[in-house]
Design a protein around this motif. Structure first.
Motif, short mmCIF file in Angstrom:
data_model
loop_
_atom_site.label_atom_id
_atom_site.label_comp_id
_atom_site.label_asym_id
_atom_site.label_seq_id
_atom_site.Cartn_x
_atom_site.Cartn_y
_atom_site.Cartn_z
N ILE A 252 1.05 -1.39 -0.10
CA ILE A 252 -0.06 0.12 0.06
C ILE A 252 0.76 1.26 0.10
O ILE A 252 0.71 2.29 -0.99
CB ILE A 252 -0.71 -0.02 1.23
N ALA A 253 1.99 1.30 0.79
CA ALA A 253 2.73 2.48 1.07
C ALA A 253 3.82 2.56 -0.19
O ALA A 253 3.74 3.73 -0.63
CB ALA A 253 3.60 2.27 2.27
N ILE A 255 2.82 1.79 -3.43
CA ILE A 255 2.12 2.34 -4.49
C ILE A 255 1.81 3.52 -4.19
O ILE A 255 1.63 4.44 -5.34
CB ILE A 255 0.75 1.48 -4.46
N LEU A 256 1.60 4.02 -3.01
CA LEU A 256 1.14 5.61 -2.69
C LEU A 256 2.39 6.22 -2.94
O LEU A 256 2.09 7.57 -3.64
CB LEU A 256 0.74 5.60 -1.32
N ALA A 257 3.50 5.86 -2.76
CA ALA A 257 4.86 6.21 -2.94
C ALA A 257 4.97 6.78 -4.43
O ALA A 257 5.13 7.89 -4.92
CB ALA A 257 5.83 5.83 -2.38
N LEU A 259 2.45 6.65 -6.93
CA LEU A 259 1.51 7.58 -7.13
C LEU A 259 1.86 9.00 -6.71
O LEU A 259 1.37 10.21 -7.66
CB LEU A 259 0.03 7.25 -6.58
N ARG A 260 2.36 9.28 -5.69
CA ARG A 260 2.53 10.53 -5.34
C ARG A 260 3.72 11.04 -6.20
O ARG A 260 3.73 12.40 -6.55
CB ARG A 260 3.12 10.61 -3.82
N TYR A 261 4.91 10.30 -6.40
CA TYR A 261 6.02 10.87 -7.22
C TYR A 261 5.31 11.23 -8.74
O TYR A 261 5.79 11.95 -9.25
CB TYR A 261 6.92 9.94 -7.40
N ALA A 282 4.55 15.19 1.97
CA ALA A 282 3.75 13.89 1.89
C ALA A 282 4.57 12.69 1.30
O ALA A 282 4.60 11.64 1.79
CB ALA A 282 2.68 14.05 1.00
N LEU A 283 5.53 12.71 0.61
CA LEU A 283 6.21 11.72 -0.12
C LEU A 283 7.05 10.97 1.22
O LEU A 283 7.40 10.21 1.04
CB LEU A 283 6.86 12.11 -1.19
N ILE A 286 5.00 9.09 3.50
CA ILE A 286 4.71 7.66 2.91
C ILE A 286 6.09 7.03 2.84
O ILE A 286 6.12 5.81 3.30
CB ILE A 286 4.26 8.26 1.72
N TRP A 290 6.46 3.31 4.90
CA TRP A 290 6.79 2.18 3.98
C TRP A 290 8.14 1.51 4.76
O TRP A 290 8.20 0.30 4.96
CB TRP A 290 7.35 2.49 2.72
#
Length: 301
Positions: A252-253, A255-257, A259-261, A282-283, A286, A290
């Motif tokens: 999860i973390a 994928i969020l990283a 997506l944020r990048y 935010a990155l 995350i 992670w």
């Protein structure tokens, strides 16, 4: 004395200290294998970090010495110490050659033959990039990506840690994602600034933004897929003394990283990856989450 200090400062600036953060990747494989709790391993990794930083610095020095004339005609690069005349071209060449020799011999003496061979291969590849490969479409991105992959591999090689296929796939395509996003951001900025003229890289004007977008999106997808396959390889339940399946939850973390990048990549604002990674709160959060999940998975808690 003042002139010597200016030359020394110029040499340090030419080695790109802001780029040294990339070399933290030497700890990637040992961290993934849970080998960082041994002080001897940590000490050897510190040595590997210094050696790889010296190798990368050698490449920057030789590259700037070779490109000094061209850089003087560039609005930004003309301020580089070698192009500006602060550091003489022969001195940059000599310092770069000395650092390259010290990096290889140091790896052979302080680590093992494979570490020395990997640093030597990195130097040969990067110097070939400076001389010729940066003018070859697609190959230029492959070489830069391979440089990141070598950084991630060398810590495992120095500590004789087997490198898994998932680690190599995720790291390799994750690096390609960032490299292509950087190229895309530069191409967008160039197009907005002058309609496609005056590329800051030899090949940048030959890539279309559509193609570069395709590359970074493809690379991001493969990196996520590789990480997911690795994380789910052991099943989706907690094992041993672990309270939760941290390895699977870390997806999860991760994928969020990505997506944020990708937000910065999509805006054309990922031209300086180190600024994105270090400057976006935010990155960073995350990334910490992670790392915590991954650490718990390695520790089996």
């Amino acid at each position: 004395m003042r002139g010597a200090a200016a030359v020394l400062t110029g040499l340090v600036r030419t080695t790109r200290p802001r780029q040294w953060v990339k070399n933290v990747l030497v700890a990637a494989a040992p961290a993934a294998a849970g080998e960082l709790d041994d002080p001897r391993n940590a000490a050897r990794l510190a040595v590997v970090f210094v050696l790889f930083t010296a190798a990368a610095a050698a490449v920057y020095l030789i590259n700037d010495a070779r490109d000094a004339e061209a850089d003087r005609a560039h609005p930004e690069k003309r301020h580089r110490p070698v192009a500006a005349g602060t550091v003489p071209v022969p001195l940059a060449h000599a310092t770069g050659a000395l650092l390259a020799v010290l990096a290889v011999t140091g790896a052979l003496a302080l680590c093992n033959a494979m570490t020395g061979a990997l640093i030597c291969a990195y130097l040969v590849m990067q110097l070939a990039y400076c001389v010729r490969l940066k003018h070859v479409l697609v190959v230029d991105m492959a070489v830069v990506t391979t440089g990141f992959l070598m950084r991630a591999m060398i810590g495992g090689v120095a500590l004789a840690i087997p490198l898994s296929r998932w680690f190599l796939i995720t790291t390799g395509f994750g690096a390609l994602f960032m490299v292509a996003a950087k190229r895309y951001s530069e191409a967008v900025r160039m197009a907005d600034a002058d309609g496609g003229r005056g590329a800051t890289r030899a090949l940048l004007g030959e890539y279309t933004t559509g193609y570069l977008r395709f590359v970074w999106q493809l690379a991001a997808g493969v990196a996520v897929l590789g990480y997911c396959l690795w994380a789910l390889e052991g099943g989706g339940t907690a094992t041993g003394t672990a309270l939760l399946p941290w390895r699977q939850l870390s997806v999860i973390a991760f994928i969020l990283a990505v997506l944020r990048y990708a937000v910065f990549a999509d805006r054309g604002a990922a031209g300086a990856p180190e600024d994105v990674v270090l400057g976006d709160r935010a990155l960073a959060v995350i990334g910490v989450v992670w790392a915590a999940m991954y650490g718990l998975a390695v520790a089996g808690l």
